[in-house]
Motif scaffolding. Structure first.
Motif, PDB file in Angstrom:
ATOM      1  N   LEU A  17       0.824  -1.200   0.000  1.00  9.07           N
ATOM      2  CA  LEU A  17       0.000   0.000   0.000  1.00  9.07           C
ATOM      3  C   LEU A  17       0.864   1.258   0.000  1.00  9.07           C
ATOM      4  O   LEU A  17       0.561   2.239  -0.684  1.00  9.07           O
ATOM      5  N   THR A 170      -7.992  13.091  -2.200  1.00  7.12           N
ATOM      6  CA  THR A 170      -9.178  12.274  -2.472  1.00  7.12           C
ATOM      7  C   THR A 170      -8.824  11.043  -3.305  1.00  7.12           C
ATOM      8  O   THR A 170      -9.280   9.924  -3.013  1.00  7.12           O
ATOM      9  N   THR A 173      -6.883   8.495  -1.193  1.00  4.07           N
ATOM     10  CA  THR A 173      -7.772   7.833  -0.234  1.00  4.07           C
ATOM     11  C   THR A 173      -8.649   6.792  -0.916  1.00  4.07           C
ATOM     12  O   THR A 173      -8.765   5.643  -0.462  1.00  4.07           O
ATOM     13  N   ILE A 174      -9.273   7.190  -2.028  1.00  7.63           N
ATOM     14  CA  ILE A 174     -10.167   6.269  -2.725  1.00  7.63           C
ATOM     15  C   ILE A 174      -9.397   5.077  -3.300  1.00  7.63           C
ATOM     16  O   ILE A 174      -9.806   3.915  -3.161  1.00  7.63           O
ATOM     17  N   SER A 176      -6.464   3.898  -2.325  1.00  9.86           N
ATOM     18  CA  SER A 176      -5.963   3.052  -1.239  1.00  9.86           C
ATOM     19  C   SER A 176      -7.062   2.165  -0.677  1.00  9.86           C
ATOM     20  O   SER A 176      -6.857   0.971  -0.420  1.00  9.86           O
ATOM     21  N   TYR A 177      -8.241   2.756  -0.499  1.00 11.02           N
ATOM     22  CA  TYR A 177      -9.349   1.965   0.023  1.00 11.02           C
ATOM     23  C   TYR A 177      -9.723   0.847  -0.944  1.00 11.02           C
ATOM     24  O   TYR A 177      -9.894  -0.314  -0.548  1.00 11.02           O
ATOM     25  N   MET A 178      -9.883   1.190  -2.223  1.00  8.45           N
ATOM     26  CA  MET A 178     -10.265   0.180  -3.204  1.00  8.45           C
ATOM     27  C   MET A 178      -9.164  -0.860  -3.391  1.00  8.45           C
ATOM     28  O   MET A 178      -9.439  -2.056  -3.531  1.00  8.45           O
ATOM     29  N   ASN A 180      -6.916  -1.794  -1.154  1.00  7.78           N
ATOM     30  CA  ASN A 180      -6.889  -2.647   0.030  1.00  7.78           C
ATOM     31  C   ASN A 180      -8.056  -3.625   0.028  1.00  7.78           C
ATOM     32  O   ASN A 180      -7.911  -4.792   0.403  1.00  7.78           O
ATOM     33  N   ARG A 181      -9.225  -3.156  -0.402  1.00  9.87           N
ATOM     34  CA  ARG A 181     -10.420  -4.009  -0.377  1.00  9.87           C
ATOM     35  C   ARG A 181     -10.428  -5.030  -1.512  1.00  9.87           C
ATOM     36  O   ARG A 181     -10.789  -6.186  -1.313  1.00  9.87           O
ATOM     37  N   ARG A 185      -6.476  -7.270   0.652  1.00 13.01           N
ATOM     38  CA  ARG A 185      -7.127  -8.184   1.593  1.00 13.01           C
ATOM     39  C   ARG A 185      -7.174  -9.614   1.062  1.00 13.01           C
ATOM     40  O   ARG A 185      -6.852 -10.558   1.788  1.00 13.01           O
TER      41      ARG A 185
END
Length: 529
Positions: A17, A170, A173-174, A176-178, A180-181, A185
């Motif tokens: 990440l 923004t 953040t978006i 990184s979230y996507m 990671n998900r 994961r």
């Protein structure tokens, strides 16, 4: 798998990440800097052009007002006009009016402030005469500061920079979230499952979470492939473990039956050895060191009461373990048969007869000796005929010597360099008897080469006759039971961690003269060990 053992899932997650986030930030920063630089150039150029157009318009308007006073050479009016112009526009750094063909200004007005970049605007001053002609009577020169341009440029770029920063935050953040998900994961669960399989937990599977059951991308394909691989490994492992367990149980059963047979064979072999009661009855002081390399031995020792005394022997048969044990049974039976037939008066003759009968029993004589599949086995044998009544000991040996210890030292009676049995290879030396008169303080030792050939020590060499002689000389005056302990301890210390390479047999004994004074005649006693 070694890489998986050295990394934790959490650390791997953060590192991936962080790398991707760093790439995104670096890329967005470079693009943002380029965009801001291009925008700054465009805005600055536009503002500078606007400033120039404004300055030209102001100059054009002022030249009409300056034409009359300049023509009349009214310096006061000219100065008042240009000072009023300077005061009205803060961007003006200086205003100067020049007459045609004159280098010095007619009037000049300077604005206070720090020096900086500026642009220069020159506008000709024209005068229309009464005759209708237009004359060039002078020049208006304006110096406009570009500080206003810089301020306007920065003010215009501030929203752009803020928008870029907001967009960058923004986007990071978006993404990184996507990331990671959607990616990290599942990879984390895959790493955990692979780590479990590497440590033998073959039942580990990757369980898809909500929304991941129908994934057709690379992650979904990787998940399904790993689960199939884990199932295959688990099936193979269970099948292999089941087969190994079956083979282990079968081998354990076979080994148990073999060991039962060998242990029973050891009991049979022990039955041919002289009983402790027999040795204690015929011999007062003695020791026997008998160490088979395996459960059963290729060595044996022999003791029998014969006419006029006792017959004592030590034998080293070919091989060790089960083959050697078979040879000891054959050799012991042959020796008993020969003693029964010939008696024990001549040990050398006994060796010759045992040699012949072993060859015949193993088909190693005559035409059978040339058969390629035939046996080539035999034994080394030393016999001692002890005659307490006569005070003598008669020795005959086939490769096994007799050691005699006396107060003066240890003497070795060499054996004939000829074994018993084996295939004939031409003329061989005859066995001979050596007669020794018995004397007080004497001790006799017979041993097989398994003791002297035992490897050990720092250099891995054999124990050797010289070392054995030194050990015996160091404990000559001790009882034979104590000597056995010292010899066994010395051999064990020398052997160390080295495996026993051959069967070991050693017999030590003392013989006392038979004639003793006192009431009642007592039979002569022999001490053997």
């Amino acid at each position: 798998m070694s890489v998986l053992r050295g990394l934790t899932v959490e650390r791997s997650n953060r590192s991936v990440l962080a790398r991707i986030g760093g790439i995104i930030v670096l890329t967005a920063t470079i693009v943002g800097v380029i965009a801001v630089a291009v925008s700054a150039g465009i805005v600055e150029r536009q503002q500078k052009q606007a400033l120039i157009r404004r300055a030209e318009l102001v100059a054009e308007m002022q030249t009409d007002a300056l034409a009359g006073p300049l023509w009349e050479i009214d310096e006061r009016s000219v100065r008042k006009i240009i000072e009023a112009l300077r005061d009205r526009d803060p961007a003006i750094r200086s205003v100067a009016v020049y007459e045609t063909d004159r280098g010095d200004p007619v009037a000049e007005a300077l604005a206070p402030g720090p020096p900086g970049n500026f642009v220069t605007i020159q506008q000709p001053i024209m005068l229309r005469g009464r005759d209708g002609l237009i004359r060039h009577i002078g020049t208006l020169k304006l110096h406009y500061s570009t500080a206003e341009v810089d301020e306007v440029t920065l003010s215009a770029l501030a929203p752009v920079v803020g928008l870029l920063v907001l967009s960058l935050v923004t986007a990071v953040t978006i993404i990184s979230y996507m990331l990671n998900r959607v990616v990290l994961r599942p990879l984390m669960r895959l790493t955990q499952a692979a780590h479990s399989v590497a440590h033998g937990e073959y039942s580990a599977r990757i369980v898809p979470q909500d929304g991941e059951q129908d994934r057709q991308d690379e992650i979904g394909l990787l998940t399904r492939t790993f689960n199939r691989m884990a199932e295959t490994v688990q099936d193979y492992t269970q099948t292999l473990e089941h087969r190994v367990q079956e083979r282990t149980e079968a081998l354990a059963d076979i080994n148990r039956r073999i060991m039962d047979s060998i242990n029973y064979a050891q009991l049979i072999q022990s039955s041919i050895l002289p009983k402790a009661e027999l040795l204690e009855t015929g011999l007062a002081d003695h020791f026997v060191l008998w160490r088979p390399r395996d459960v059963v031995s290729g060595d044996f020792y022999y003791f029998r009461e014969v006419e006029g005394g006792y017959l004592l022997g030590v034998a080293d048969c070919t091989g060790h373990g089960v083959p050697g044990a078979f040879m000891t049974m054959t050799a012991s039976a042959v020796l008993n048969n020969v003693v029964d037939s010939l008696g024990a008066a001549d040990p050398a003759t006994l060796l010759t007869e045992v040699d012949a009968k072993v060859r015949a029993a193993l088909h190693q004589d005559g035409a059978a000796s040339a058969w390629e599949g035939g046996f080539d086995n035999g034994l080394d044998l030393a016999l001692c005929l002890i005659r307490p009544a006569e005070g003598t000991l008669v020795y005959a040996g086939a490769r096994l010597p007799l050691w005699v210890s006396e107060p003066e030292g240890i003497t070795e009676l060499r054996a004939v360099r000829r074994s018993l049995g084996y295939r004939s290879h031409g003329a061989e030396p005859a066995f001979t008897n050596q007669t020794i008169p018995l004397a007080p303080g004497q001790a006799f030792y017979l041993c097989t080469d398994g003791l002297t050939d035992q490897c050990g020590g720092e250099r891995g060499r054999s124990f050797g006759k010289r070392r054995l002689r030194e050990v015996i000389e160091g404990c000559l005056t001790l009882p034979l039971g104590n000597q056995k302990s010292i010899i066994a301890t010395s051999l064990g210390g020398f052997q160390g961690d080295q495996p026993q390479r051959d069967d070991i047999t050693m017999v030590g004994f003392r013989v006392l003269p038979a004639a003793r004074s006192g009431s009642g005649a007592e039979s002569d006693a022999c001490e053997m060990a």
